[in-house]
Design an enzyme around this catalytic site. Structure first.
Site, PDB file in Angstrom:
ATOM      1  N   ASP A 232       0.863  -1.188   0.000  1.00 34.32           N
ATOM      2  CA  ASP A 232       0.000   0.000   0.000  1.00 34.32           C
ATOM      3  C   ASP A 232       0.898   1.235   0.000  1.00 34.32           C
ATOM      4  OD1 ASP A 232      -3.102   0.707   1.554  1.00 34.32           O
ATOM      5  OD2 ASP A 232      -1.647   2.180   0.851  1.00 34.32           O
ATOM      6  N   ILE A 233       0.646   2.140  -0.907  1.00 29.79           N
ATOM      7  CA  ILE A 233       1.518   3.327  -0.998  1.00 29.79           C
ATOM      8  C   ILE A 233       1.458   4.143   0.289  1.00 29.79           C
ATOM      9  CG2 ILE A 233      -0.168   4.918  -2.029  1.00 29.79           C
ATOM     10  CD1 ILE A 233       2.198   5.754  -3.943  1.00 29.79           C
TER      11      ILE A 233
ATOM     12  N   THR B 252      -3.334   3.184 -14.461  1.00 35.06           N
ATOM     13  CA  THR B 252      -3.619   1.771 -14.810  1.00 35.06           C
ATOM     14  C   THR B 252      -4.855   1.232 -14.105  1.00 35.06           C
ATOM     15  OG1 THR B 252      -2.235   0.906 -13.012  1.00 35.06           O
ATOM     16  CG2 THR B 252      -1.161   1.308 -15.159  1.00 35.06           C
ATOM     17  N   GLY B 253      -5.542   2.064 -13.350  1.00 34.14           N
ATOM     18  CA  GLY B 253      -6.773   1.613 -12.682  1.00 34.14           C
ATOM     19  C   GLY B 253      -7.993   2.157 -13.404  1.00 34.14           C
ATOM     20  N   VAL B 254      -8.664   3.089 -12.779  1.00 32.45           N
ATOM     21  CA  VAL B 254      -9.885   3.692 -13.346  1.00 32.45           C
ATOM     22  C   VAL B 254      -9.635   4.236 -14.749  1.00 32.45           C
ATOM     23  CG1 VAL B 254     -11.424   5.703 -13.092  1.00 32.45           C
ATOM     24  CG2 VAL B 254     -10.940   4.226 -11.138  1.00 32.45           C
ATOM     25  N   TYR B 255      -8.438   4.775 -14.965  1.00 36.09           N
ATOM     26  CA  TYR B 255      -8.165   5.400 -16.278  1.00 36.09           C
ATOM     27  C   TYR B 255      -7.835   4.382 -17.359  1.00 36.09           C
ATOM     28  CZ  TYR B 255      -8.463  10.189 -14.471  1.00 36.09           C
ATOM     29  OH  TYR B 255      -8.914  11.378 -13.937  1.00 36.09           O
TER      30      TYR B 255
ATOM     31  N   GLY C  49      -9.669   4.788  -5.580  1.00 38.52           N
ATOM     32  CA  GLY C  49      -8.378   4.147  -5.834  1.00 38.52           C
ATOM     33  C   GLY C  49      -7.270   4.647  -4.937  1.00 38.52           C
ATOM     34  N   VAL C  50      -6.094   4.802  -5.548  1.00 38.71           N
ATOM     35  CA  VAL C  50      -4.943   5.217  -4.738  1.00 38.71           C
ATOM     36  C   VAL C  50      -5.149   6.636  -4.200  1.00 38.71           C
ATOM     37  CG1 VAL C  50      -3.579   6.106  -6.694  1.00 38.71           C
ATOM     38  CG2 VAL C  50      -2.418   5.222  -4.666  1.00 38.71           C
ATOM     39  N   ASP C  51      -5.844   7.466  -4.979  1.00 39.16           N
ATOM     40  CA  ASP C  51      -6.107   8.843  -4.538  1.00 39.16           C
ATOM     41  C   ASP C  51      -6.960   8.818  -3.266  1.00 39.16           C
ATOM     42  OD1 ASP C  51      -7.653  11.770  -6.054  1.00 39.16           O
ATOM     43  OD2 ASP C  51      -5.699  11.578  -5.090  1.00 39.16           O
TER      44      ASP C  51
HETATM   45  N1  APR Z   1      -1.506   1.710  -2.897  1.00 40.55           N
HETATM   46  C1  APR Z   1      -0.847   1.522  -4.074  1.00 40.55           C
HETATM   47  N2  APR Z   1      -1.462   1.394  -5.258  1.00 40.55           N
HETATM   48  C2  APR Z   1      -2.817   1.452  -5.263  1.00 40.55           C
HETATM   49  C3  APR Z   1      -3.573   1.664  -4.080  1.00 40.55           C
HETATM   50  C4  APR Z   1      -2.863   1.792  -2.872  1.00 40.55           C
HETATM   51  N3  APR Z   1      -3.492   1.982  -1.701  1.00 40.55           N
HETATM   52  N4  APR Z   1      -4.905   1.674  -4.424  1.00 40.55           N
HETATM   53  C5  APR Z   1      -4.960   1.478  -5.752  1.00 40.55           C
HETATM   54  N5  APR Z   1      -3.709   1.330  -6.264  1.00 40.55           N
HETATM   55  C6  APR Z   1      -3.304   1.101  -7.657  1.00 40.55           C
HETATM   56  C7  APR Z   1      -4.315   0.466  -8.561  1.00 40.55           C
HETATM   57  O1  APR Z   1      -4.310  -0.954  -8.388  1.00 40.55           O
HETATM   58  C8  APR Z   1      -3.763   0.882  -9.920  1.00 40.55           C
HETATM   59  O2  APR Z   1      -2.751  -0.035 -10.312  1.00 40.55           O
HETATM   60  O3  APR Z   1      -3.063   2.376  -8.234  1.00 40.55           O
HETATM   61  C9  APR Z   1      -3.111   2.236  -9.652  1.00 40.55           C
HETATM   62  C10 APR Z   1      -3.854   3.428 -10.225  1.00 40.55           C
HETATM   63  O4  APR Z   1      -5.246   3.193 -10.147  1.00 40.55           O
HETATM   64  P1  APR Z   1      -6.292   4.377  -9.772  1.00 40.55           P
HETATM   65  O5  APR Z   1      -6.146   4.701  -8.355  1.00 40.55           O
HETATM   66  O6  APR Z   1      -7.621   3.927 -10.275  1.00 40.55           O
HETATM   67  O7  APR Z   1      -5.773   5.632 -10.608  1.00 40.55           O
HETATM   68  P2  APR Z   1      -5.958   5.996 -12.156  1.00 40.55           P
HETATM   69  O8  APR Z   1      -6.116   4.780 -13.002  1.00 40.55           O
HETATM   70  O9  APR Z   1      -4.841   6.938 -12.458  1.00 40.55           O
HETATM   71  O10 APR Z   1      -7.348   6.772 -12.188  1.00 40.55           O
HETATM   72  C11 APR Z   1      -7.406   8.033 -11.574  1.00 40.55           C
HETATM   73  O11 APR Z   1      -9.366   7.494 -10.347  1.00 40.55           O
HETATM   74  O12 APR Z   1      -9.556   7.571  -8.073  1.00 40.55           O
HETATM   75  C12 APR Z   1      -9.817   8.270  -9.225  1.00 40.55           C
HETATM   76  O13 APR Z   1      -9.651  10.566  -8.540  1.00 40.55           O
HETATM   77  C13 APR Z   1      -9.031   9.547  -9.291  1.00 40.55           C
HETATM   78  O14 APR Z   1     -10.251  10.309 -11.192  1.00 40.55           O
HETATM   79  C14 APR Z   1      -9.025   9.774 -10.776  1.00 40.55           C
HETATM   80  C15 APR Z   1      -8.859   8.374 -11.336  1.00 40.55           C
END
Ligand code: APR
Length: 179
Positions: free
Chosen positions: A10-11, A120-123, A32-34
């Protein structure tokens, strides 16, 4: 000399001076990570994000880390590209995220930064090309940062990052130790 390492976890649990969050342009927080970083840093992070936002895709902006435990002092907010198939400049925007985060880190004078797998998540950015872009950009950008930690949230992401780093460090494909 800058060291790039890969960890599974976890970051918000990383002991680096700055954490990078994968934000949206408002910098007000999201999922997500944000979401994880905003929960750990507390409500002041969203207010600080609002004060320095909005942030264009590919750019990065810093705020204090607030309630994130030491040694974390800063959160570097960056906005990745939304994946639209790969022909809309997504790779260049993602590379810019990594480059700008290092430039912001240098401006802050921090020596260690943890990155999630931006976009690599939501985007929806495919993990393998994203990992190759991350490693290539971070490995070719001049910076005073001494430790770059790529944080994989699951074992599949960890394997993808380790392969990308190994390929970049051993282009002949001769294998070898991966840090
Ligand atoms: N620690 C480390 N990595 C994480 C964590 C965490 N706690 N939670 C999620 N991740 C990873 C996900 O598995 C993915 O590989 O972070 C990566 C990025 O995923 P997202 O958080 O979905 O970010 P992104 O794809 O850039 O989408 C950004 O999502 O949360 C919203 O406000 C944010 O609109 C923005 C969009």
């Amino acid at each position: 000399m800058t060291r790039i390492e890969i960890v599974l976890g976890d970051i918000t649990a990383q002991d680096t001076e700055a954490l990078v969050t994968a934000a949206n342009e408002s910098l007000l927080g999201g999922g997500g990570v944000d979401g994880a970083i905003h929960r750990a840093a507390g409500p002041r992070l969203a207010a600080a994000g609002a004060a320095v936002g909005p942030c264009d895709p590919g750019d990065a902006k810093a705020t204090p880390g607030f309630e994130l435990p030491p040694p974390v002092r800063f959160v570097i907010h960056t906005v990745g590209p939304v994946w639209e198939g790969g022909d809309e400049g997504e790779a260049e925007v993602l590379a810019s995220c990594y480059r700008r985060c290092l430039a912001v880190a240098d401006g802050l004078g921090v020596r260690s930064v943890a990155f999630p797998a931006i976009a690599t998540g939501v985007y929806g950015f495919p993990a393998e090309p994203a990992a190759r872009i991350a490693v290539a950009t971070l490995g070719s950008t001049r910076t005073s940062v001494e430790l770059i930690r790529l944080v994989a949230f699951d074992e599949e992401a960890e394997e993808v990052l380790r392969t990308a780093l190994d390929d970049a460090q051993h282009p002949s494909g001769d294998g070898g130790a991966v840090s």
